[in-house]
Design an enzyme around this catalytic site. Sequence first.
Site, mmCIF file in Angstrom:
data_model
loop_
_atom_site.group_PDB
_atom_site.id
_atom_site.type_symbol
_atom_site.label_atom_id
_atom_site.label_comp_id
_atom_site.label_asym_id
_atom_site.label_seq_id
_atom_site.Cartn_x
_atom_site.Cartn_y
_atom_site.Cartn_z
ATOM 1 N N GLY A 10 -18.740 53.860 94.019
ATOM 2 C CA GLY A 10 -20.742 54.128 94.695
ATOM 3 C C GLY A 10 -20.803 52.476 95.144
ATOM 4 O O GLY A 10 -19.989 51.817 95.352
ATOM 5 N N MET A 11 -21.685 53.363 95.938
ATOM 6 C CA MET A 11 -22.740 51.839 96.731
ATOM 7 C C MET A 11 -22.293 50.537 96.021
ATOM 8 O O MET A 11 -22.566 49.947 96.330
ATOM 9 C CB MET A 11 -23.977 52.236 97.046
ATOM 10 C CG MET A 11 -24.734 51.466 97.716
ATOM 11 S SD MET A 11 -25.813 52.051 98.382
ATOM 12 C CE MET A 11 -27.760 52.036 96.788
ATOM 13 N N ALA A 60 -22.726 57.538 86.738
ATOM 14 C CA ALA A 60 -23.729 57.375 87.176
ATOM 15 C C ALA A 60 -24.402 58.872 87.717
ATOM 16 O O ALA A 60 -23.591 59.222 88.724
ATOM 17 C CB ALA A 60 -25.411 57.018 87.538
ATOM 18 N N THR A 62 -26.865 60.148 90.274
ATOM 19 C CA THR A 62 -28.136 59.934 90.494
ATOM 20 C C THR A 62 -29.324 61.012 91.687
ATOM 21 O O THR A 62 -30.040 60.652 91.877
ATOM 22 C CB THR A 62 -27.453 58.333 91.259
ATOM 23 O OG1 THR A 62 -26.615 58.989 92.228
ATOM 24 C CG2 THR A 62 -27.017 57.547 90.367
ATOM 25 N N THR A 101 -32.267 52.601 85.068
ATOM 26 C CA THR A 101 -33.355 52.580 85.911
ATOM 27 C C THR A 101 -34.264 52.247 85.111
ATOM 28 O O THR A 101 -34.718 52.007 83.921
ATOM 29 C CB THR A 101 -32.899 54.247 86.018
ATOM 30 O OG1 THR A 101 -34.184 54.438 87.631
ATOM 31 C CG2 THR A 101 -33.329 54.666 85.223
ATOM 32 N N TYR A 125 -34.290 62.897 85.232
ATOM 33 C CA TYR A 125 -33.453 62.186 85.660
ATOM 34 C C TYR A 125 -33.303 60.990 84.622
ATOM 35 O O TYR A 125 -32.633 60.322 84.151
ATOM 36 C CB TYR A 125 -32.792 61.868 86.708
ATOM 37 C CG TYR A 125 -32.320 60.255 87.345
ATOM 38 C CD1 TYR A 125 -31.264 60.120 87.007
ATOM 39 C CD2 TYR A 125 -33.450 59.423 87.535
ATOM 40 C CE1 TYR A 125 -30.784 58.660 87.890
ATOM 41 C CE2 TYR A 125 -32.458 57.601 87.777
ATOM 42 C CZ TYR A 125 -31.224 57.975 87.678
ATOM 43 O OH TYR A 125 -30.861 56.373 87.707
ATOM 44 N N LYS A 129 -30.849 59.393 81.304
ATOM 45 C CA LYS A 129 -30.014 58.400 81.469
ATOM 46 C C LYS A 129 -30.989 56.550 80.228
ATOM 47 O O LYS A 129 -30.147 55.853 79.840
ATOM 48 C CB LYS A 129 -31.568 56.656 82.640
ATOM 49 C CG LYS A 129 -30.823 57.126 84.242
ATOM 50 C CD LYS A 129 -29.425 56.863 84.605
ATOM 51 C CE LYS A 129 -28.623 55.566 84.558
ATOM 52 N NZ LYS A 129 -27.631 55.374 84.315
ATOM 53 N N TRP A 150 -34.415 50.616 92.854
ATOM 54 C CA TRP A 150 -34.539 50.621 94.564
ATOM 55 C C TRP A 150 -33.427 50.574 95.062
ATOM 56 O O TRP A 150 -33.458 49.086 96.438
ATOM 57 C CB TRP A 150 -35.584 50.621 95.121
ATOM 58 C CG TRP A 150 -37.367 51.606 94.782
ATOM 59 C CD1 TRP A 150 -37.626 52.024 93.666
ATOM 60 C CD2 TRP A 150 -38.347 51.073 95.206
ATOM 61 N NE1 TRP A 150 -38.313 52.488 93.670
ATOM 62 C CE2 TRP A 150 -39.158 52.405 94.613
ATOM 63 C CE3 TRP A 150 -38.997 50.629 96.664
ATOM 64 C CZ2 TRP A 150 -40.810 52.175 94.463
ATOM 65 C CZ3 TRP A 150 -40.025 50.652 96.869
ATOM 66 C CH2 TRP A 150 -41.067 51.360 96.266
#
Length: 282
Positions: A10-11, A60, A62, A101, A125, A129, A150
């Site tokens: 992922g990112m 996750a 997301t 988060t 969400y 978490k 963010w």
Amino acid sequence: MKILITGAGGMLGSQISKACHESGAEVYPFKKAELDVTDFSTLKHVLHFLKPTLVINCAAYTQVDRAEECRKEAFAINSLGPRYLACLCREIHAALMHLSTDYVFNGESRLPYPVYASPDPINVYGLSKLYGEMAIRETLDRFFIVRTSWLFGPGGKNFVDTVLKLASEKNRLEIANDQTGCPTYTVDLAQGLMKLAQTGIFGTYHLTNTGQTTWYGLALEIKKIMNLAIPIDPCTTAEFPRPAPRPAYSVLDPFPLQAVTGREMPGWQDALHRYLMGPEKK
């Protein structure tokens, strides 16, 4: 350190993998398709075979809006997965670093949320978490729970890239000006996580770039840096309703991060400028 990373494709996971390699650690990055955090038997086999000293959980669910309908999947990945990892880390005497988060808070505050503020999520969400955090705390002593917010960066869908894309397709943009948070660059976050992991000072942390803004304010900063001509107007969240409610204010107080790591995170404007003007955007 010997580090195993879940959700490494992922990112954020890809940047953490890079930061771990640069730190000299022995790194085992697993993408979602390679290691499913909801598959306990496979997790057990892999962790007992590799015996990492640190597991970093970036896996996750997301999709905030979709989670309202896909509750079972969201809770499986965000709540049950961390429970499995915590149990297995206990068995092999490994530490666990888990990414959480700002959405664990309800957004009713007007001051940054400290690490010990009472969570009160307002969407599925955020609740999933939060349950993941709780599972780790009741299972392990050696953990880092790190809340962030963010995210933007290379290698994944994010607000910054969406604004750039829409700016090339539309004549005018309307962006919500009633949600406040802190944009966080995945490159800075990954480096901060490595600094934190090396301290061995376990607990709950907030790790974002510093400062705060609204989505509209972030869009204006993108426009300024990239010299975009498109008009961008503020609007309210209510004008564009979505399935999952968002916290109106979710800025995270970083204390005691700087005291523990000796490092303050850069401001979000600086981070945004580096991302937009970096080699991946040229």
